[in-house]
Design a protein around this motif. Structure first.
Motif, PDB file in Angstrom:
ATOM      1  N   LEU A  74       0.809  -1.213   0.000  1.00  0.00           N
ATOM      2  CA  LEU A  74       0.000   0.000   0.000  1.00  0.00           C
ATOM      3  C   LEU A  74       0.843   1.264   0.000  1.00  0.00           C
ATOM      4  O   LEU A  74       0.320   2.345  -0.297  1.00  0.00           O
ATOM      5  N   ALA A  75       2.119   1.148   0.351  1.00  0.00           N
ATOM      6  CA  ALA A  75       2.978   2.335   0.433  1.00  0.00           C
ATOM      7  C   ALA A  75       4.419   1.942   0.129  1.00  0.00           C
ATOM      8  O   ALA A  75       4.835   0.808   0.402  1.00  0.00           O
ATOM      9  N   ARG A  76       5.168   2.880  -0.424  1.00  0.00           N
ATOM     10  CA  ARG A  76       6.599   2.650  -0.663  1.00  0.00           C
ATOM     11  C   ARG A  76       7.363   3.301   0.488  1.00  0.00           C
ATOM     12  O   ARG A  76       7.656   4.491   0.468  1.00  0.00           O
ATOM     13  N   ILE A  77       7.681   2.494   1.478  1.00  0.00           N
ATOM     14  CA  ILE A  77       8.418   3.010   2.624  1.00  0.00           C
ATOM     15  C   ILE A  77       9.885   2.579   2.589  1.00  0.00           C
ATOM     16  O   ILE A  77      10.668   2.982   3.445  1.00  0.00           O
ATOM     17  N   ASP A  78      10.242   1.763   1.595  1.00  0.00           N
ATOM     18  CA  ASP A  78      11.633   1.346   1.391  1.00  0.00           C
ATOM     19  C   ASP A  78      12.156   2.131   0.195  1.00  0.00           C
ATOM     20  O   ASP A  78      11.560   2.095  -0.887  1.00  0.00           O
ATOM     21  N   GLN A  79      13.274   2.828   0.391  1.00  0.00           N
ATOM     22  CA  GLN A  79      13.688   3.843  -0.572  1.00  0.00           C
ATOM     23  C   GLN A  79      15.137   3.671  -1.021  1.00  0.00           C
ATOM     24  O   GLN A  79      15.967   3.103  -0.291  1.00  0.00           O
ATOM     25  N   ILE A  80      15.416   4.224  -2.204  1.00  0.00           N
ATOM     26  CA  ILE A  80      16.788   4.406  -2.681  1.00  0.00           C
ATOM     27  C   ILE A  80      16.900   5.864  -3.120  1.00  0.00           C
ATOM     28  O   ILE A  80      16.229   6.291  -4.060  1.00  0.00           O
ATOM     29  N   PHE A  81      17.715   6.620  -2.393  1.00  0.00           N
ATOM     30  CA  PHE A  81      17.953   8.033  -2.704  1.00  0.00           C
ATOM     31  C   PHE A  81      19.378   8.184  -3.234  1.00  0.00           C
ATOM     32  O   PHE A  81      20.296   7.472  -2.802  1.00  0.00           O
ATOM     33  N   VAL A  82      19.570   9.144  -4.134  1.00  0.00           N
ATOM     34  CA  VAL A  82      20.888   9.311  -4.754  1.00  0.00           C
ATOM     35  C   VAL A  82      21.253  10.784  -4.859  1.00  0.00           C
ATOM     36  O   VAL A  82      20.390  11.668  -4.906  1.00  0.00           O
ATOM     37  N   ALA A  83      22.554  11.025  -4.911  1.00  0.00           N
ATOM     38  CA  ALA A  83      23.106  12.352  -5.200  1.00  0.00           C
ATOM     39  C   ALA A  83      24.434  12.138  -5.914  1.00  0.00           C
ATOM     40  O   ALA A  83      25.244  11.306  -5.493  1.00  0.00           O
ATOM     41  N   GLY A  84      24.646  12.864  -7.007  1.00  0.00           N
ATOM     42  CA  GLY A  84      25.890  12.743  -7.753  1.00  0.00           C
ATOM     43  C   GLY A  84      25.931  11.588  -8.725  1.00  0.00           C
ATOM     44  O   GLY A  84      26.948  11.376  -9.397  1.00  0.00           O
ATOM     45  N   VAL A  85      24.852  10.821  -8.812  1.00  0.00           N
ATOM     46  CA  VAL A  85      24.725   9.754  -9.805  1.00  0.00           C
ATOM     47  C   VAL A  85      23.338   9.871 -10.428  1.00  0.00           C
ATOM     48  O   VAL A  85      22.446  10.505  -9.869  1.00  0.00           O
ATOM     49  N   ARG A  86      23.164   9.237 -11.587  1.00  0.00           N
ATOM     50  CA  ARG A  86      21.879   9.314 -12.276  1.00  0.00           C
ATOM     51  C   ARG A  86      21.201   7.951 -12.275  1.00  0.00           C
ATOM     52  O   ARG A  86      21.750   6.976 -12.791  1.00  0.00           O
ATOM     53  N   PRO A  87      19.995   7.848 -11.727  1.00  0.00           N
ATOM     54  CA  PRO A  87      19.262   6.575 -11.811  1.00  0.00           C
ATOM     55  C   PRO A  87      18.814   6.328 -13.250  1.00  0.00           C
ATOM     56  O   PRO A  87      18.248   7.222 -13.891  1.00  0.00           O
ATOM     57  N   VAL A  88      19.067   5.141 -13.755  1.00  0.00           N
ATOM     58  CA  VAL A  88      18.581   4.790 -15.088  1.00  0.00           C
ATOM     59  C   VAL A  88      17.459   3.758 -15.015  1.00  0.00           C
ATOM     60  O   VAL A  88      16.713   3.594 -15.991  1.00  0.00           O
ATOM     61  N   ALA A  89      17.322   3.080 -13.889  1.00  0.00           N
ATOM     62  CA  ALA A  89      16.215   2.140 -13.703  1.00  0.00           C
ATOM     63  C   ALA A  89      16.012   1.920 -12.210  1.00  0.00           C
ATOM     64  O   ALA A  89      16.975   1.879 -11.440  1.00  0.00           O
ATOM     65  N   ALA A  90      14.757   1.798 -11.811  1.00  0.00           N
ATOM     66  CA  ALA A  90      14.422   1.505 -10.417  1.00  0.00           C
ATOM     67  C   ALA A  90      13.180   0.631 -10.414  1.00  0.00           C
ATOM     68  O   ALA A  90      12.261   0.849 -11.215  1.00  0.00           O
ATOM     69  N   TRP A  91      13.149  -0.347  -9.530  1.00  0.00           N
ATOM     70  CA  TRP A  91      12.021  -1.273  -9.528  1.00  0.00           C
ATOM     71  C   TRP A  91      11.893  -1.950  -8.161  1.00  0.00           C
ATOM     72  O   TRP A  91      12.800  -1.898  -7.319  1.00  0.00           O
TER      73      TRP A  91
END
Length: 310
Positions: free
Chosen positions: A275-292
């Protein structure tokens, strides 16, 4: 019996609720947290606010209210403006570095199976939260062959195909639930933080109790602010969504990989019916190209993954 005609005169109450729904979507930062953390609770489940349109639409059709139908365009457009972009597939091929994060649940009945499922993704780094001390050897044994470098600090750990250095706990609580390490990749170092913030509860007498989480969030944000690495990745169980204002100390400095390179909302909890996305991946200085979001394991959370480009 005469069939009721469509009219602009009926359905004013329905129209009023439609307008209120649109206001909640667009002005949720104005909902105060002073009473029961109502603002944070709303923001935790904000995407689901759009479901309020369904009963209102049924009521408008039953009442044959043209006024209500037109008013329902407001929350529909507001929801689309807020969340429509998340429904598109923004994933790209390529990337340099895949990381997986998973709250494995300290009551996980199959630690080894969970570890093997994560290793099967081919991720270069795996971060685990809510590790039970007595179960750590099972994760170590299952991951040893593919991930020769690892460190466990308190209830969080990191496994890597690349060398790790400068690994240390991050003080966000009286006991260790966060760490910071440097991953030495062939394209340069990456600072990786793994964190598990305190749980939140919804209680009738107290509302949304999130004081412990919010305090830990502040300490974690301070550690992120002091980080000097050019590339930084923060993963873990935050017991909060990226829409929740409580995560603002993090989201002001870092970007959510799912928002930039995901496909859909990527809900992670509870695993059986997220019901919610409480598990996260945060970034700085890199570019996300895919997340799942990965399929469920024996945990009550689903794992998350992201591929990053340097």
């Amino acid at each position: 019996m005469r069939r009721k005609r469509w009219t602009w005169r009926r359905g004013r109450v329905i129209a009023a609720f439609a307008v209120l729904t649109a206001v909640l979507l667009l002005a949720h930062p104005l909902v105060p947290n002073a009473v029961g953390n109502a603002g944070s609770l709303l923001e935790t489940f904000l995407p689901w606010t759009g479901l309020l349109v369904v009963p209102l639409l049924v009521a408008a059709l039953v009442r044959r209210s043209a006024l209500a139908l037109v008013a329902l365009l407001l929350p529909a457009l507001a929801w689309g403006g807020c969340f429509g972009g998340r429904l598109t597939d923004k994933r790209e091929p390529g990337g340099d570095f895949t990381i997986v994060s998973h709250n494995v649940n300290d009551e996980n009945p199959d630690p080894a199976g969970t570890a093997r499922a994560l290793a099967a993704t081919g991720a270069r780094v795996i971060a685990l939260e809510e590790l039970k001390k007595s179960e750590v050897p099972k994760y170590e044994d299952a991951l040893a062959a593919a991930y020769p470098y690892h460190s466990v600090q308190g209830t969080v750990g990191v496994w890597s195909t690349f060398p790790l250095r400068d690994t240390q706990p991050v003080a966000i609580m009286p006991w260790t639930r966060a760490l910071r390490t440097t991953v030495d990749t062939p394209k340069g170092p990456v600072a990786v933080f793994v964190a598990h913030l305190p749980s939140v509860r919804v209680r009738l007498e107290a509302g949304f109790t999130a004081g412990g989480r919010d305090a830990a969030m502040g300490l974690l944000a301070d550690a992120i602010a002091q980080e000097s690495a050019a590339r930084t990745v923060l993963v873990g169980d935050f017991n909060g969504t990226a829409d929740d204002r409580a995560l603002a100390p993090i989201t002001r400095r870092m970007r959510a990989a799912q928002d930039e390179a995901g496909d859909g909302f990527g809900f992670t909890w509870p695993a059986a019916l997220p019901l919610a996305r409480i598990d996260q991946i945060f970034v700085a200085g890199v570019r996300p190209v895919a997340a799942w979001t990965l399929p469920a394991t024996a945990s009550d959370h689903r794992p998350v993954a992201a591929t990053l480009a340097f």
